[in-house]
Motif scaffolding. Sequence first.
Motif, PDB file in Angstrom:
ATOM      1  N   ALA A   6       0.623  -1.132   0.089  1.00  0.00           N
ATOM      2  CA  ALA A   6       0.019   0.028   0.072  1.00  0.00           C
ATOM      3  C   ALA A   6       0.758   1.536  -0.038  1.00  0.00           C
ATOM      4  N   ILE A   7       2.009   1.111   0.459  1.00  0.00           N
ATOM      5  CA  ILE A   7       2.941   2.408   0.625  1.00  0.00           C
ATOM      6  C   ILE A   7       3.540   2.752  -0.686  1.00  0.00           C
ATOM      7  N   PRO A   8       3.309   3.884  -1.316  1.00  0.00           N
ATOM      8  CA  PRO A   8       3.843   4.162  -2.848  1.00  0.00           C
ATOM      9  C   PRO A   8       5.370   4.103  -2.768  1.00  0.00           C
ATOM     10  N   VAL A   9       6.063   3.634  -3.891  1.00  0.00           N
ATOM     11  CA  VAL A   9       7.582   3.735  -3.978  1.00  0.00           C
ATOM     12  C   VAL A   9       7.869   5.050  -4.185  1.00  0.00           C
ATOM     13  N   VAL A  10       7.364   6.091  -4.610  1.00  0.00           N
ATOM     14  CA  VAL A  10       7.531   7.342  -4.886  1.00  0.00           C
ATOM     15  C   VAL A  10       6.488   8.254  -4.627  1.00  0.00           C
ATOM     16  N   ARG A  11       6.462   9.180  -3.701  1.00  0.00           N
ATOM     17  CA  ARG A  11       5.473  10.296  -3.728  1.00  0.00           C
ATOM     18  C   ARG A  11       6.036  11.639  -3.793  1.00  0.00           C
ATOM     19  N   ALA A  12       5.407  12.327  -4.609  1.00  0.00           N
ATOM     20  CA  ALA A  12       5.888  13.672  -4.829  1.00  0.00           C
ATOM     21  C   ALA A  12       4.737  14.706  -4.668  1.00  0.00           C
ATOM     22  N   GLN A  13       4.939  15.860  -3.901  1.00  0.00           N
ATOM     23  CA  GLN A  13       3.895  16.840  -3.632  1.00  0.00           C
ATOM     24  C   GLN A  13       4.545  18.057  -3.838  1.00  0.00           C
ATOM     25  N   GLY A  14       3.752  18.993  -4.763  1.00  0.00           N
ATOM     26  CA  GLY A  14       4.096  20.294  -5.277  1.00  0.00           C
ATOM     27  C   GLY A  14       5.499  20.176  -5.810  1.00  0.00           C
ATOM     28  N   LEU A  15       6.101  19.155  -6.358  1.00  0.00           N
ATOM     29  CA  LEU A  15       7.490  19.009  -6.726  1.00  0.00           C
ATOM     30  C   LEU A  15       7.839  20.649  -7.841  1.00  0.00           C
ATOM     31  N   ARG A  16       8.747  20.831  -7.458  1.00  0.00           N
ATOM     32  CA  ARG A  16       9.123  22.058  -8.395  1.00  0.00           C
ATOM     33  C   ARG A  16      10.637  22.212  -8.941  1.00  0.00           C
ATOM     34  N   LYS A  17      10.969  22.804 -10.191  1.00  0.00           N
ATOM     35  CA  LYS A  17      12.220  22.794 -10.416  1.00  0.00           C
ATOM     36  C   LYS A  17      12.353  24.060 -11.380  1.00  0.00           C
ATOM     37  N   CYS A  18      13.138  24.989 -11.155  1.00  0.00           N
ATOM     38  CA  CYS A  18      13.470  25.936 -11.874  1.00  0.00           C
ATOM     39  C   CYS A  18      14.994  26.028 -12.542  1.00  0.00           C
ATOM     40  N   PHE A  19      15.026  26.449 -13.900  1.00  0.00           N
ATOM     41  CA  PHE A  19      16.717  26.780 -14.219  1.00  0.00           C
ATOM     42  C   PHE A  19      16.374  28.326 -14.538  1.00  0.00           C
ATOM     43  N   GLY A  20      17.093  28.845 -13.453  1.00  0.00           N
ATOM     44  CA  GLY A  20      17.152  30.635 -13.819  1.00  0.00           C
ATOM     45  C   GLY A  20      15.545  30.781 -13.626  1.00  0.00           C
ATOM     46  N   ARG A  21      15.174  31.442 -14.587  1.00  0.00           N
ATOM     47  CA  ARG A  21      13.656  32.285 -14.792  1.00  0.00           C
ATOM     48  C   ARG A  21      12.956  30.934 -15.405  1.00  0.00           C
ATOM     49  N   ARG A  22      13.407  29.870 -15.881  1.00  0.00           N
ATOM     50  CA  ARG A  22      12.519  29.240 -16.607  1.00  0.00           C
ATOM     51  C   ARG A  22      11.887  27.980 -15.578  1.00  0.00           C
ATOM     52  N   VAL A  23      10.716  27.780 -15.672  1.00  0.00           N
ATOM     53  CA  VAL A  23      10.123  26.823 -14.687  1.00  0.00           C
ATOM     54  C   VAL A  23      10.107  25.481 -15.439  1.00  0.00           C
ATOM     55  N   ALA A  24      10.966  24.515 -15.095  1.00  0.00           N
ATOM     56  CA  ALA A  24      10.995  23.256 -15.822  1.00  0.00           C
ATOM     57  C   ALA A  24       9.926  22.315 -15.365  1.00  0.00           C
ATOM     58  N   VAL A  25       9.778  22.470 -13.917  1.00  0.00           N
ATOM     59  CA  VAL A  25       8.891  21.590 -13.385  1.00  0.00           C
ATOM     60  C   VAL A  25       8.012  22.304 -12.341  1.00  0.00           C
ATOM     61  N   ASP A  26       6.603  22.510 -12.415  1.00  0.00           N
ATOM     62  CA  ASP A  26       5.891  23.510 -12.279  1.00  0.00           C
ATOM     63  C   ASP A  26       4.792  22.891 -10.783  1.00  0.00           C
ATOM     64  N   GLY A  27       5.505  22.329  -9.849  1.00  0.00           N
ATOM     65  CA  GLY A  27       4.438  22.095  -8.627  1.00  0.00           C
ATOM     66  C   GLY A  27       3.838  20.973  -9.074  1.00  0.00           C
ATOM     67  N   ILE A  28       4.232  19.755  -9.182  1.00  0.00           N
ATOM     68  CA  ILE A  28       3.567  18.437  -9.699  1.00  0.00           C
ATOM     69  C   ILE A  28       3.268  17.477  -8.354  1.00  0.00           C
ATOM     70  N   ASP A  29       2.092  17.028  -8.562  1.00  0.00           N
ATOM     71  CA  ASP A  29       2.004  15.746  -7.470  1.00  0.00           C
ATOM     72  C   ASP A  29       1.538  14.352  -8.190  1.00  0.00           C
ATOM     73  N   PHE A  30       2.278  13.338  -7.517  1.00  0.00           N
ATOM     74  CA  PHE A  30       1.958  11.941  -8.161  1.00  0.00           C
ATOM     75  C   PHE A  30       2.355  11.123  -7.077  1.00  0.00           C
ATOM     76  N   CYS A  31       2.003   9.782  -7.316  1.00  0.00           N
ATOM     77  CA  CYS A  31       2.265   8.899  -6.433  1.00  0.00           C
ATOM     78  C   CYS A  31       2.299   7.638  -7.203  1.00  0.00           C
ATOM     79  N   ILE A  32       3.542   6.904  -7.024  1.00  0.00           N
ATOM     80  CA  ILE A  32       3.775   5.706  -7.837  1.00  0.00           C
ATOM     81  C   ILE A  32       3.630   4.311  -7.121  1.00  0.00           C
ATOM     82  N   PRO A  33       2.451   3.670  -7.268  1.00  0.00           N
ATOM     83  CA  PRO A  33       2.424   2.335  -6.499  1.00  0.00           C
ATOM     84  C   PRO A  33       3.302   1.431  -6.946  1.00  0.00           C
ATOM     85  N   ARG A  34       3.853   0.367  -5.743  1.00  0.00           N
ATOM     86  CA  ARG A  34       4.768  -0.560  -6.035  1.00  0.00           C
ATOM     87  C   ARG A  34       4.198  -1.521  -7.162  1.00  0.00           C
ATOM     88  N   GLY A  35       4.944  -1.986  -7.999  1.00  0.00           N
ATOM     89  CA  GLY A  35       4.838  -3.212  -8.660  1.00  0.00           C
ATOM     90  C   GLY A  35       4.310  -2.780 -10.126  1.00  0.00           C
TER      91      GLY A  35
END
Lengths: 308, 264
Positions: A6-35
């Motif tokens: 039941a525990i997801p292998v990956v959990r991301a909440q509000g994940l964000r990444k900028c390169f200078g002023r360019r926003v490459a990843v803009d606050g994403i949420d996802f859950c990856i279940p095992r298997g």
Amino acid sequence: MIHNEAIPVVRAQGLRKCFGRRVAVDGIDFCIPRGLCFGFLGPNGAGKTTTLRMLMGLSPKDGGELTVLGLPVPERARETRARVGLVPQADTLDPDFTVAENLRVYAGYFRIPRAAIDARIDELLAFANLSDRRDARVETLSGGMKRRLTIARALVNDPEIVILDEPTTGLDPQVRHVIWGRLAELRARGVTLILTTHYMEEAERLCDTLVVMDQGRILDQGSPSELVARHVEPEVVELRGAPDEALLARLGGMDARIERHGSSVYVYTQDAAPLLAHLGAVHGRAILHRPSGLEDVFLRLTGRELRE
Amino acid sequence: MKPWLDLDWRLPRLRRDALAVWRRNFLVWQRIIGPALVLNFGEPLIYLLGLGLGLGAFVGEVGGLPYLAFLASGIVASSAMVTVSYEGMYSVYTRMVPQKTYDALLATPLDIDDILAGEMLWCASKGVISAAAILLVAAALGVVGGFGALWALPVVFLVGLAFAGPAMAMSAVAGNYDFFNYYFVLVVTPMFMLCGVFYPLDTLPAGVQSLAQWLPLTHAVALIRPLVLGLPSSDVLLHLGVLFAYALGFYLLAVALVRRRLIV
Ligand SMILES: Nc1ncnc2c1ncn2[C@@H]1O[C@H](COP(=O)(O)OP(=O)(O)OP(=O)(O)O)[C@@H](O)[C@H]1O
Ligand SMILES: [Mg+2]
């Protein structure tokens, strides 16, 4: 080791990444279940590679929460990387070594005891159909062989998760099918697969769940069939060549939704039979009738075609 | 804007994973051992015979030593510098950038700390190999003071570490191979001339002499020459301390610079 399904292998909440002023990843949420096989589908520049680099702890995030195998990343990435295999987008095989040596040296980085390595290498070479090339130098391999070797290399540490960044881009259809078969085999063994792609067919065949990404955002997520059911009518008739306005007006009256992209017109409908009957009478040009798919979902969500 | 403040200066951790990187490089070296050793033996042999015997005939004694002995013991140190600088720039850069070896390594539990520690140990090992070759040649020419000269090798290892750090830092900021010309012309060649390899330091003007006291090769020569020739050493702790400081300081700088380059 205890694996709680039941525990997801990956959990991301509000994940964000900028390169200078360019926003490459803009606050994403996802859950990856095992298997399962989890896909990131998106065009060039969507932020797929950046997301995977953050999962590996190779790119510091600018915001949000991220855990892999229950551990915070990048803080504990050293531990998580020991349990993950990576197939990067660009080839990083070691040109100074042969096929088998690439695997042996790589296993050394995971502190795998030498005695255990040799048996494992035979197994991996067989898995990658490279047993007869074990002493070949890497530069003598074809693109497909290099890709298979890279996948084999990602398995030396018997990972719980394998991350593949565009595993089949640039390969011919036959090689692509071989790789798909291997990935399905891994998934059947219980390995969690995380992959990026901009091939609809790949996403449709392999992924249990996928997220559609564009410009750093997640537009929607679900299984391929859920996404199709949610966003587009089940059938589509594609008309190629310059559209006939009068015809389109008539089709519009027949309970169909019409979209134009480039030099094609897409007519979405619940039931294409009456439409085809009508077109058969008046239309002499190229017609393609098919069930709708992820390509159409992407078109609907972004207003753009995914394939270039 | 002070870009050095933006660097990630967290202290690296040293782990045995560095040895896996060392082993990778050793395996590659093993297969080019022929050409590698020709370089290691051939070059010093030509220097020693050409300069030591040829020039030595005119010069006679330098600092109370036969010129061949003076030169051979200096070249043990300078060749470690040159070998290590080549490895730390051309080879390290090749692995870091065009060959993407570091990208592959970073997908394993290894960190940049481990990779650069392994690279540094490997660079120093190559320095020892080249120094050992020269010692052999010098011994054959009869200028080595005895088996005590072998003590020079661990010192050469430290000298190698001291030169590997700056070279790796250059690799971390290099955009192409030509960039290394700056380092060779502005750093390596002047040290070759100013640090007592070819003639004693005290023949230089006072200002240059005090500059030379800051250069690692000066301290390397000061330690290695008496060891090779079987003469008494002086100021050993000072010399070791300077070399340690170079090794440690530039390792930390190289780690911070490579982090900036690869962890983006
Ligand atoms: N190191 C970097 N420096 C600056 N910008 C970057 C860097 N890496 C990625 N980007 C930018 O971030 C955005 C997302 O890039 P990313 O490589 O994650 O896309 P992608 O979905 O993997 O695309 P592709 O299908 O082409 O591989 C792009 O606009 C890209 O130009
Ligand atoms: Mg990418």
